[in-house]
Enzyme design. Structure first.
Site, short mmCIF file in Angstrom:
data_model
loop_
_atom_site.label_atom_id
_atom_site.label_comp_id
_atom_site.label_asym_id
_atom_site.label_seq_id
_atom_site.Cartn_x
_atom_site.Cartn_y
_atom_site.Cartn_z
N GLN A 159 50.46 29.89 57.49
CA GLN A 159 49.19 30.28 56.87
C GLN A 159 48.61 29.12 56.10
OE1 GLN A 159 51.42 30.13 54.59
NE2 GLN A 159 50.88 31.07 52.67
N HIS A 170 53.33 39.94 47.26
CA HIS A 170 52.63 39.44 48.44
C HIS A 170 53.45 38.33 49.12
CE1 HIS A 170 49.35 37.51 50.73
NE2 HIS A 170 49.80 36.39 50.24
N SER A 172 46.76 43.51 48.81
CA SER A 172 45.75 43.78 49.85
C SER A 172 45.22 45.21 49.75
CB SER A 172 46.34 43.54 51.25
OG SER A 172 46.71 42.19 51.39
N ARG A 210 50.51 22.26 51.10
CA ARG A 210 49.35 23.10 50.78
C ARG A 210 48.11 22.28 50.48
NH1 ARG A 210 49.60 29.08 48.69
NH2 ARG A 210 47.37 28.76 48.42
N LYS A 257 38.90 38.79 46.53
CA LYS A 257 39.59 39.79 45.74
C LYS A 257 38.54 40.75 45.18
CE LYS A 257 43.89 38.71 46.26
NZ LYS A 257 44.52 37.53 45.69
N TYR A 305 39.84 34.29 59.06
CA TYR A 305 38.94 35.22 58.39
C TYR A 305 38.79 34.84 56.93
CZ TYR A 305 43.48 37.48 57.33
OH TYR A 305 44.78 37.73 56.96
N PRO A 306 37.61 35.12 56.39
CA PRO A 306 37.42 34.89 54.97
C PRO A 306 37.76 36.16 54.21
CG PRO A 306 35.30 35.33 55.97
CD PRO A 306 36.32 35.48 57.07
N MET A 307 38.18 36.02 52.97
CA MET A 307 38.43 37.22 52.15
C MET A 307 38.16 36.95 50.68
SD MET A 307 42.58 37.52 52.20
CE MET A 307 42.59 38.82 50.98
#
Ligand code: 76R
Length: 263
Positions: free
Chosen positions: A197, A184, A235, A143, A161, A157-159
């Site tokens: 991911q 999740h 999500s 990671r 919360k 894609y950006p996200m």
């Protein structure tokens, strides 16, 4: 002259760069691909800094470059070197690799072994914890210092919360967030091997809070995982999404050929 390195105390820098080919300049200045190949070569020459190149489906961009490595000055130098090519920037995203604050601790794994598998004998517990520790260490290392894998397709894609009324992620207790993230992760793990991911943090660095890079050989897997996660509470209630970009991962020289840049 090489600028002084700028390294974060934790995590590597990640730059997602998106370009359209300037077809007129590409025709007028043959050899445009060489600028890109030289830039990538300079960036990756140390064997630590890595690049994934992809050709983009749809008109958001022609070419995508995902660059990862410890030295932010080197990432900026790559961006600058690419500016010599007949490419028009269309979008970019800046983030850093990070560890999750929600990963299970050793005590939690111990409690899980007791609760779910009735394991309490110290020797048996230790026999299970040793490989667990090794797996977690490997996972954390990947990671923070990822090796970009070669999969055929990618989406980015950006996200963020959500922070809206009662649906404010940041107003939740750590315990509640951790429990939600465990749900999740359960969904995520069912895609192990099919989807890789890379969740990279961008709070304070770019317009959203994370960059999500998903890689899969099967493009349908990209759609399936994102769809399935929409039903997961993290999500459903708490996710906000930016634009999505989909591409096909190919070697730099081949990517350039496919977008009409000759060496
Ligand atoms: O401890 C860990 O690192 C593993 C558990 C885990 C965390 C903490 C995990 C597992 N994720 C975590 C954090 Mn994720 N992830 C996304 C998306 O489209 C959407 O709805 C969401 C986009 C996907 C597809 C995905 C996949 N994850 C995060 C975070 C940071 C949250 C925070 O810190 O508040 C985000 C934004 C995010 C988003 N996640 C997994 C996956 C997959 C496939 C897994 C399992 C990975 C594995 O076990 O190898």
């Amino acid at each position: 002259m090489t600028p002084d390195p700028v390294e974060a105390s934790s995590g590597w820098g990640v730059l997602h760069l998106f370009y359209r080919v300037d077809a007129r300049r590409a025709d007028d200045e043959p050899g445009g691909a060489k600028h890109v190949l030289d830039a990538v070569e300079r960036f990756t020459a140390d064997g630590t800094h890595q690049v994934l190149t992809f050709v983009v489906l749809g008109h958001k961009a022609d070419l995508g470059v995902m660059a990862v490595g410890p030295d932010l000055a080197r990432l900026q130098a790559l961006q600058h070197d690419l500016a010599r090519a007949p490419l028009v920037p269309t979008w970019s995203y800046v983030s850093l690799t990070e560890l999750s604050e929600y990963s299970a601790t050793e005590d939690e794994e111990r409690a899980r072994l007791a609760a779910e598998e009735d394991l309490t004998d110290p020797d048996e517990v230790e026999a299970r914890l040793a490989p667990w520790r090794e797996r977690i260490a490997h996972y954390r290392e990947q990671r923070l210092h990822p090796h970009l894998p070669a999969k055929r397709s990618l989406c980015f894609y950006p996200m963020s919360k959500r922070r809206l009324g009662v649906d404010n992620w940041y107003a939740l207790d750590f315990t509640d967030r951790k429990a939600l993230m465990a749900g999740h992760a359960r969904v995520g793990r069912t895609y192990a091997g099919r989807v890789l991911q890379l969740i990279t943090g961008s709070t304070g660095l770019d317009d959203w809070e994370w960059g999500v890079t998903l890689l899969a050989d099967d493009p349908a897997a990209l759609k399936e995982i994102v769809y399935e996660m929409r039903f997961d509470e993290v999500s459903t209630r708490y996710a906000e999404f930016g634009p999505f970009v989909t591409g096909l991962v190919v070697e730099p020289a081949e990517a350039l050929r496919r977008v009409g840049l000759e060496a």
